[in-house]
Scaffold this motif. Structure first.
Motif, short mmCIF file in Angstrom:
data_model
loop_
_atom_site.label_atom_id
_atom_site.label_comp_id
_atom_site.label_asym_id
_atom_site.label_seq_id
_atom_site.Cartn_x
_atom_site.Cartn_y
_atom_site.Cartn_z
N TRP A 134 0.83 -1.21 0.00
CA TRP A 134 0.00 0.00 0.00
C TRP A 134 0.85 1.25 0.00
O TRP A 134 0.50 2.26 -0.64
CB TRP A 134 -0.95 -0.01 1.20
CG TRP A 134 -0.29 0.13 2.53
CD1 TRP A 134 0.13 -0.87 3.35
CD2 TRP A 134 0.02 1.35 3.22
NE1 TRP A 134 0.69 -0.37 4.49
CE2 TRP A 134 0.62 0.99 4.44
CE3 TRP A 134 -0.16 2.70 2.91
CZ2 TRP A 134 1.07 1.94 5.34
CZ3 TRP A 134 0.27 3.64 3.82
CH2 TRP A 134 0.88 3.26 5.02
N ILE A 135 2.00 1.24 0.67
CA ILE A 135 2.82 2.44 0.71
C ILE A 135 3.64 2.59 -0.58
O ILE A 135 3.87 3.70 -1.07
CB ILE A 135 3.71 2.44 1.96
CG1 ILE A 135 4.21 3.86 2.26
CG2 ILE A 135 4.90 1.50 1.81
CD1 ILE A 135 4.80 4.01 3.63
N ARG A 136 4.04 1.46 -1.17
CA ARG A 136 4.71 1.56 -2.47
C ARG A 136 3.72 1.98 -3.55
O ARG A 136 4.08 2.73 -4.47
CB ARG A 136 5.35 0.22 -2.82
CG ARG A 136 6.59 -0.09 -2.01
CD ARG A 136 7.25 -1.36 -2.48
NE ARG A 136 6.42 -2.53 -2.21
CZ ARG A 136 6.51 -3.68 -2.87
NH1 ARG A 136 7.37 -3.80 -3.86
NH2 ARG A 136 5.73 -4.69 -2.54
N SER A 550 -3.23 6.33 8.21
CA SER A 550 -4.14 5.54 9.03
C SER A 550 -4.76 4.40 8.24
O SER A 550 -5.02 3.32 8.80
CB SER A 550 -5.25 6.44 9.59
OG SER A 550 -4.72 7.43 10.44
N VAL A 551 -4.99 4.63 6.95
CA VAL A 551 -5.53 3.56 6.10
C VAL A 551 -4.57 2.37 6.08
O VAL A 551 -4.99 1.21 6.22
CB VAL A 551 -5.80 4.08 4.68
CG1 VAL A 551 -6.14 2.93 3.73
CG2 VAL A 551 -6.94 5.09 4.69
N GLY A 552 -3.28 2.64 5.94
CA GLY A 552 -2.30 1.55 5.95
C GLY A 552 -2.25 0.83 7.28
O GLY A 552 -2.19 -0.40 7.33
N GLY A 553 -2.27 1.58 8.39
CA GLY A 553 -2.26 0.93 9.70
C GLY A 553 -3.51 0.11 9.96
O GLY A 553 -3.43 -0.99 10.53
N LEU A 554 -4.66 0.61 9.55
CA LEU A 554 -5.91 -0.13 9.74
C LEU A 554 -5.95 -1.39 8.88
O LEU A 554 -6.51 -2.41 9.29
CB LEU A 554 -7.10 0.77 9.43
CG LEU A 554 -7.36 1.88 10.44
CD1 LEU A 554 -8.34 2.89 9.89
CD2 LEU A 554 -7.88 1.31 11.75
N LEU A 555 -5.37 -1.34 7.70
CA LEU A 555 -5.29 -2.55 6.87
C LEU A 555 -4.41 -3.60 7.53
O LEU A 555 -4.71 -4.81 7.46
CB LEU A 555 -4.76 -2.20 5.48
CG LEU A 555 -5.73 -1.48 4.54
CD1 LEU A 555 -5.03 -1.12 3.23
CD2 LEU A 555 -6.95 -2.34 4.26
N GLU A 556 -3.34 -3.17 8.19
CA GLU A 556 -2.50 -4.12 8.92
C GLU A 556 -3.29 -4.76 10.08
O GLU A 556 -3.19 -5.97 10.32
CB GLU A 556 -1.26 -3.41 9.46
CG GLU A 556 -0.28 -2.96 8.39
CD GLU A 556 0.46 -4.12 7.76
OE1 GLU A 556 0.59 -5.17 8.41
OE2 GLU A 556 0.89 -3.98 6.60
N VAL A 557 -4.06 -3.95 10.78
CA VAL A 557 -4.88 -4.49 11.87
C VAL A 557 -5.92 -5.46 11.32
O VAL A 557 -6.18 -6.52 11.91
CB VAL A 557 -5.56 -3.34 12.65
CG1 VAL A 557 -6.49 -3.88 13.72
CG2 VAL A 557 -4.50 -2.43 13.28
N TYR A 558 -6.51 -5.13 10.18
CA TYR A 558 -7.52 -6.01 9.57
C TYR A 558 -6.89 -7.34 9.15
O TYR A 558 -7.48 -8.42 9.38
CB TYR A 558 -8.12 -5.31 8.36
CG TYR A 558 -9.07 -6.16 7.56
CD1 TYR A 558 -10.41 -6.27 7.91
CD2 TYR A 558 -8.63 -6.86 6.44
CE1 TYR A 558 -11.28 -7.07 7.18
CE2 TYR A 558 -9.49 -7.66 5.70
CZ TYR A 558 -10.81 -7.75 6.07
OH TYR A 558 -11.67 -8.54 5.34
#
Length: 561
Positions: A134-136, A550-558
């Motif tokens: 997601w960050i790349r 936050s979208v990237g962090g929430l995807l990791e939590v998901y």
């Protein structure tokens, strides 16, 4: 334990009669094994080598950090001088300095791609946590918009070539080359733990970070100019533009208007691109010389699967659709000569309804994290540490703007309808940022769930059905996976997915031009035009970056749930 059984010693050919010195050898071996490891020469030698290696790593990080600090201070002095004394230091001077820095960064990146990374044993380890997709993808997305932005700038300057300097065409051309090369470099080498040329690589990475920070700082100041063009064109021309650029007006042609509007619209993407690149480059800098042991490598890599979630996507999709409709109505009415008061009431009412739902979801998710029995992930992880720092730091942008708004509104007239809505919006936004940060950070430090064996057996049993039931297999598998999830996992996945979609719409609205914090005029009249503009332009890009991160962090939590 070193003494063999008597019967075994007599029965085997390796007896005392064959080796008369067996007892003395065993005694020496026992003394050697029970000797303190601090007195063992090999342990002392390895410890000294490890300690010297650690000292060399700290010295290299210190030197490269000092290099970046001096470059940032030099560039900041140039940009500040341009703002306060634009006669002595012009924008062209700042562009020349940044062009020199970008050329140096390009030389180092090309050397890394063609030389350093191709040396034997250069990349023995790759950090699986660094550079997620997601960050790349964000680097490529924002880089593409930044390239289009520079194309518009070149076209706009080419139309006004009679009153523009040639530097305004050369600088965007170098910027396009820099963006393309850096995006390619980060896409392919963001996970590298380089083991050769440590100090040179650290200095190159820090120089690139400093250049991106200066580009972000310049983009923030130029974004200020463009937002002032949208709101008070004559005042901006008198305050910021010189005599040469004041006479430059866009001719009444369609192409020039397209270049001008596209240039203004795409500017926020350039600020986001610089911030994302800085975060990826910092992780690479921390991974220089890092050796990852086998127990640091995860044996199971959870993948993103849209299974086990129903209510989160539905509620999130409803929030996105309603938000897009409100955003379009806001853009149509608020960009006119006299913005309607009702459009601000509608905009802030949407936030007042959405933010409490997000806060409640984050609080429930945090409580579930406290109730579950998943172990904490205590391994050293530079990517996760950076994620926590960026979440906390980027949230300060929105929180700071909210506190300035609260002070201004309470001191004026908080009983007015619009003022009370903005006051409620500011308080709810502060609470939402805090609760969401706690939920994400707590989720990032949890070990991922391990699938049970009965799920694997059930999937295998479903895969052995007859060919005629293939049509029903997808729906049955979805219902089966959802029913076998525990209520904690269900709730975490529903909450995470809902928050992902909500943060996406809250990222889209300010990114594409919805800036009610400046356009409503309330805080601007209290603090003054220049002061409030500085606050908005430093807080707004950080707020946009916070939503995206936050979208990237929430995807990791998901995924881990």
């Amino acid at each position: 334990s070193l003494q063999p059984p008597p019967t075994a010693a007599r029965a085997t050919p390796w007896s005392e009669s064959t080796f008369p010195y067996t007892e003395s050898i065993e005694a020496d071996l026992a003394r050697l094994l029970y000797t303190s490891k601090e007195n063992f020469w090999l342990y002392r030698h390895c410890s000294s080598v490890q300690q010297s290696d650690r000292q060399a790593q700290k010295a290299g990080q210190l030197f490269s950090g000092l290099l970046a600090m001096n470059v940032v201070f030099l560039g900041s002095a140039f940009i500040s001088s341009m703002i306060f004394n634009h006669v002595a230091i012009t924008l062209a001077d700042v562009w020349i300095l940044l062009s020199i820095l970008k050329v140096l960064c390009l030389c180092w990146i090309i050397y890394y791609l063609l030389g350093t990374s191709r040396q034997p044993h250069a990349v023995l380890h790759r950090d699986s946590h660094a550079g997620p997709i997601w960050i790349r993808g964000s680097v490529l997305l924002f880089g593409s918009f930044s390239i289009l932005l520079n194309v518009f700038q070149i076209g706009y300057s080419a139309i006004l070539i009679q009153c523009k300097s040639r530097v305004e065409i050369v600088f965007p051309s170098i910027e396009i080359l820099f963006i393309c090369t850096q995006a390619f470099f980060l896409w392919h080498h963001s996970k590298d733990c380089i083991q050769v040329q440590h100090n040179f690589t650290r200095c190159g990475l820090m120089l690139t970070i400093a250049t991106n920070l200066l580009l972000w700082l310049l983009a923030v100041t130029n974004d200020t100019i463009h937002m002032e063009i949208e709101s008070q064109l004559r005042e901006v021309e008198q305050r910021f533009a010189g005599n040469e650029t004041a006479s430059c007006t866009c001719p009444n042609t369609t192409m020039c208007k397209i270049f001008q509007k596209g240039y203004i619209l795409l500017y926020p993407f350039n600020t986001e691109y610089c911030l994302v690149c800085c975060s990826v480059l910092y992780v690479m800098w921390k991974n220089v010389g890092r050796r990852i042991s086998h127990h640091h490598v995860p044996h199971i890599k959870p993948k993103f699967k849209l299974q086990g979630v129903v209510f989160g996507p539905l509620l999130g999709a409803a929030a996105v659709i309603i938000g897009i409709c409100i955003f379009m109505m806001y853009q149509i009415q608020a960009t006119g000569s006299a913005p309607n008061r009702q459009v601000f009431v509608m905009y802030y009412s949407y936030y007042i309804v959405l933010l409490p739902l997000m806060s409640v979801g984050a609080v429930i998710g945090t409580i579930i994290h406290a109730l579950e029995k998943r172990e904490l992930d205590t391994l050293k992880n530079p990517t996760r540490s950076l994620d926590v720092i960026l979440l906390m730091g980027a949230a300060l942008g929105q929180i700071g703007m909210c506190y300035f708004s609260i002070v201004a509104l309470v001191a004026t007239d908080p009983r007015d309808l619009l003022n009370s809505l903005i006051l409620s919006y500011s308080v709810l936004l502060i609470f939402q940022n805090i609760t969401q940060n706690v939920f994400i950070i707590d989720g990032l430090h949890r070990q991922p769930f391990v699938a049970a064996n009965h799920e694997a057996h059930s999937q295998r049993r479903v895969s052995m059905l007859e060919l005629g039931q293939e049509i029903r297999k997808a729906s049955l598998s979805y219902i089966h996976s959802y029913s076998h999830l525990s209520w904690k996992r269900k709730a975490l996945r529903e909450i995470s997915f809902f928050l992902v979609l909500c943060n996406i719409i809250l990222w889209i609205m300010p990114t594409f031009g919805a800036h009610p914090a400046f356009e409503n005029g309330l805080e601007k009249s209290f603090y003054g035009y220049s002061t409030w503009f500085v606050i908005v332009n430093f807080g707004l890009p950080l707020g946009v970056f916070y939503r995206m991160h936050s979208v990237g962090g929430l995807l990791e939590v998901y995924i881990t749930a």
